[in-house]
Write a protein that holds these residues in place. Sequence first.
Motif, mmCIF file in Angstrom:
data_model
loop_
_atom_site.group_PDB
_atom_site.id
_atom_site.type_symbol
_atom_site.label_atom_id
_atom_site.label_comp_id
_atom_site.label_asym_id
_atom_site.label_seq_id
_atom_site.Cartn_x
_atom_site.Cartn_y
_atom_site.Cartn_z
ATOM 1 N N ALA A 15 1.844 7.409 10.915
ATOM 2 C CA ALA A 15 1.106 6.202 10.554
ATOM 3 C C ALA A 15 2.072 5.099 10.139
ATOM 4 O O ALA A 15 3.196 5.364 9.718
ATOM 5 C CB ALA A 15 0.138 6.486 9.416
ATOM 6 N N VAL A 16 1.583 3.863 10.263
ATOM 7 C CA VAL A 16 2.278 2.681 9.779
ATOM 8 C C VAL A 16 1.383 2.082 8.700
ATOM 9 O O VAL A 16 0.177 1.919 8.904
ATOM 10 C CB VAL A 16 2.520 1.665 10.918
ATOM 11 C CG1 VAL A 16 3.157 0.398 10.385
ATOM 12 C CG2 VAL A 16 3.367 2.286 12.010
ATOM 13 N N ILE A 17 1.993 1.750 7.559
ATOM 14 C CA ILE A 17 1.229 1.357 6.384
ATOM 15 C C ILE A 17 1.674 -0.008 5.872
ATOM 16 O O ILE A 17 2.869 -0.260 5.702
ATOM 17 C CB ILE A 17 1.417 2.409 5.266
ATOM 18 C CG1 ILE A 17 1.003 3.780 5.786
ATOM 19 C CG2 ILE A 17 0.647 2.010 4.014
ATOM 20 C CD1 ILE A 17 1.569 4.935 4.995
ATOM 21 N N TRP A 18 0.706 -0.871 5.605
ATOM 22 C CA TRP A 18 0.937 -2.172 5.000
ATOM 23 C C TRP A 18 0.882 -1.962 3.496
ATOM 24 O O TRP A 18 -0.129 -1.517 2.953
ATOM 25 C CB TRP A 18 -0.136 -3.129 5.471
ATOM 26 C CG TRP A 18 -0.043 -4.524 4.950
ATOM 27 C CD1 TRP A 18 1.064 -5.180 4.539
ATOM 28 C CD2 TRP A 18 -1.127 -5.439 4.822
ATOM 29 N NE1 TRP A 18 0.740 -6.456 4.156
ATOM 30 C CE2 TRP A 18 -0.596 -6.636 4.319
ATOM 31 C CE3 TRP A 18 -2.485 -5.362 5.076
ATOM 32 C CZ2 TRP A 18 -1.392 -7.757 4.067
ATOM 33 C CZ3 TRP A 18 -3.268 -6.470 4.831
ATOM 34 C CH2 TRP A 18 -2.722 -7.650 4.333
ATOM 35 N N CYS A 19 1.947 -2.262 2.802
ATOM 36 C CA CYS A 19 2.074 -1.974 1.365
ATOM 37 C C CYS A 19 1.568 -3.129 0.500
ATOM 38 O O CYS A 19 1.715 -4.293 0.862
ATOM 39 C CB CYS A 19 3.529 -1.692 1.018
ATOM 40 S SG CYS A 19 4.251 -0.355 1.968
ATOM 41 N N GLU A 20 1.013 -2.777 -0.646
ATOM 42 C CA GLU A 20 0.446 -3.787 -1.534
ATOM 43 C C GLU A 20 1.491 -4.766 -2.068
ATOM 44 O O GLU A 20 1.147 -5.873 -2.476
ATOM 45 C CB GLU A 20 -0.291 -3.137 -2.702
ATOM 46 C CG GLU A 20 0.595 -2.427 -3.698
ATOM 47 C CD GLU A 20 -0.174 -1.808 -4.848
ATOM 48 O OE1 GLU A 20 -1.232 -2.340 -5.236
ATOM 49 O OE2 GLU A 20 0.278 -0.780 -5.353
ATOM 50 N N ASP A 21 2.765 -4.395 -2.061
ATOM 51 C CA ASP A 21 3.805 -5.311 -2.540
ATOM 52 C C ASP A 21 4.219 -6.303 -1.454
ATOM 53 O O ASP A 21 5.069 -7.150 -1.677
ATOM 54 C CB ASP A 21 5.022 -4.547 -3.063
ATOM 55 C CG ASP A 21 5.801 -3.809 -1.988
ATOM 56 O OD1 ASP A 21 5.378 -3.804 -0.797
ATOM 57 O OD2 ASP A 21 6.835 -3.210 -2.330
ATOM 58 N N HIS A 22 3.614 -6.207 -0.285
ATOM 59 C CA HIS A 22 3.872 -7.085 0.860
ATOM 60 C C HIS A 22 5.336 -7.047 1.296
ATOM 61 O O HIS A 22 5.825 -7.977 1.928
ATOM 62 C CB HIS A 22 3.419 -8.521 0.592
ATOM 63 C CG HIS A 22 1.963 -8.623 0.324
ATOM 64 N ND1 HIS A 22 1.016 -8.539 1.309
ATOM 65 C CD2 HIS A 22 1.282 -8.759 -0.842
ATOM 66 C CE1 HIS A 22 -0.184 -8.629 0.779
ATOM 67 N NE2 HIS A 22 -0.059 -8.769 -0.534
ATOM 68 N N GLY A 23 6.019 -5.946 0.975
ATOM 69 C CA GLY A 23 7.380 -5.736 1.456
ATOM 70 C C GLY A 23 7.319 -5.220 2.885
ATOM 71 O O GLY A 23 6.297 -5.354 3.573
ATOM 72 N N ASN A 24 8.394 -4.611 3.340
ATOM 73 C CA ASN A 24 8.407 -4.038 4.685
ATOM 74 C C ASN A 24 7.328 -2.967 4.816
ATOM 75 O O ASN A 24 6.922 -2.350 3.827
ATOM 76 C CB ASN A 24 9.771 -3.416 4.986
ATOM 77 C CG ASN A 24 10.848 -4.475 5.120
ATOM 78 O OD1 ASN A 24 10.567 -5.623 5.440
ATOM 79 N ND2 ASN A 24 12.076 -4.086 4.861
ATOM 80 N N LEU A 25 6.896 -2.753 6.040
ATOM 81 C CA LEU A 25 5.910 -1.715 6.303
ATOM 82 C C LEU A 25 6.505 -0.353 5.972
ATOM 83 O O LEU A 25 7.714 -0.164 6.025
ATOM 84 C CB LEU A 25 5.485 -1.746 7.770
ATOM 85 C CG LEU A 25 4.831 -3.042 8.249
ATOM 86 C CD1 LEU A 25 4.587 -2.978 9.750
ATOM 87 C CD2 LEU A 25 3.548 -3.315 7.498
ATOM 88 N N ALA A 26 5.645 0.598 5.641
ATOM 89 C CA ALA A 26 6.088 1.968 5.373
ATOM 90 C C ALA A 26 5.642 2.855 6.532
ATOM 91 O O ALA A 26 4.610 2.602 7.159
ATOM 92 C CB ALA A 26 5.491 2.477 4.064
ATOM 93 N N TYR A 27 6.425 3.876 6.797
ATOM 94 C CA TYR A 27 6.142 4.798 7.887
ATOM 95 C C TYR A 27 5.874 6.177 7.318
ATOM 96 O O TYR A 27 6.552 6.626 6.397
ATOM 97 C CB TYR A 27 7.316 4.842 8.867
ATOM 98 C CG TYR A 27 7.558 3.490 9.478
ATOM 99 C CD1 TYR A 27 6.852 3.081 10.598
ATOM 100 C CD2 TYR A 27 8.456 2.601 8.895
ATOM 101 C CE1 TYR A 27 7.046 1.816 11.133
ATOM 102 C CE2 TYR A 27 8.650 1.334 9.429
ATOM 103 C CZ TYR A 27 7.944 0.952 10.548
ATOM 104 O OH TYR A 27 8.132 -0.295 11.062
ATOM 105 N N TYR A 28 4.888 6.845 7.898
ATOM 106 C CA TYR A 28 4.523 8.185 7.465
ATOM 107 C C TYR A 28 4.602 9.135 8.650
ATOM 108 O O TYR A 28 4.127 8.809 9.740
ATOM 109 C CB TYR A 28 3.097 8.196 6.914
ATOM 110 C CG TYR A 28 2.528 9.573 6.722
ATOM 111 C CD1 TYR A 28 2.951 10.373 5.676
ATOM 112 C CD2 TYR A 28 1.563 10.073 7.586
ATOM 113 C CE1 TYR A 28 2.431 11.650 5.494
ATOM 114 C CE2 TYR A 28 1.042 11.344 7.406
ATOM 115 C CZ TYR A 28 1.481 12.121 6.361
ATOM 116 O OH TYR A 28 0.974 13.376 6.181
#
Length: 102
Positions: A15-28
């Motif tokens: 998965a690709v995740i948009w983080c609440e801190d609006h930093g870079n995307l996170a990958y799972y």
Amino acid sequence: MLGVVLWADIDDRKAVIWCEDHGNLAYYTAAEQNVHEGIDLDAGDLIQFDLREDRDVRRARNLRRVDAGYAPTIVHELRNRGPRGSSTAENVVCFPEARRAG
């Protein structure tokens, strides 16, 4: 950290995740986790997770679904934003003001 799933592959459990801190995307990637820790994700799910940064990549671990279908139109909204170079105000997509399960 909280985040909204933007893309998920059920078969590969990624998965690709948009983080609440609006930093870079996170990958799972479930393959990096214990077989019992992986969960099936869908675009729009609100999840809570631990964030680990490896070089230039943010990785999500220990995922917990907070709200399935929290932002069902998020991918559509992001695709339909103005072209690159538009003013920032026109391109901001906020986390939905929907409920957060507690």
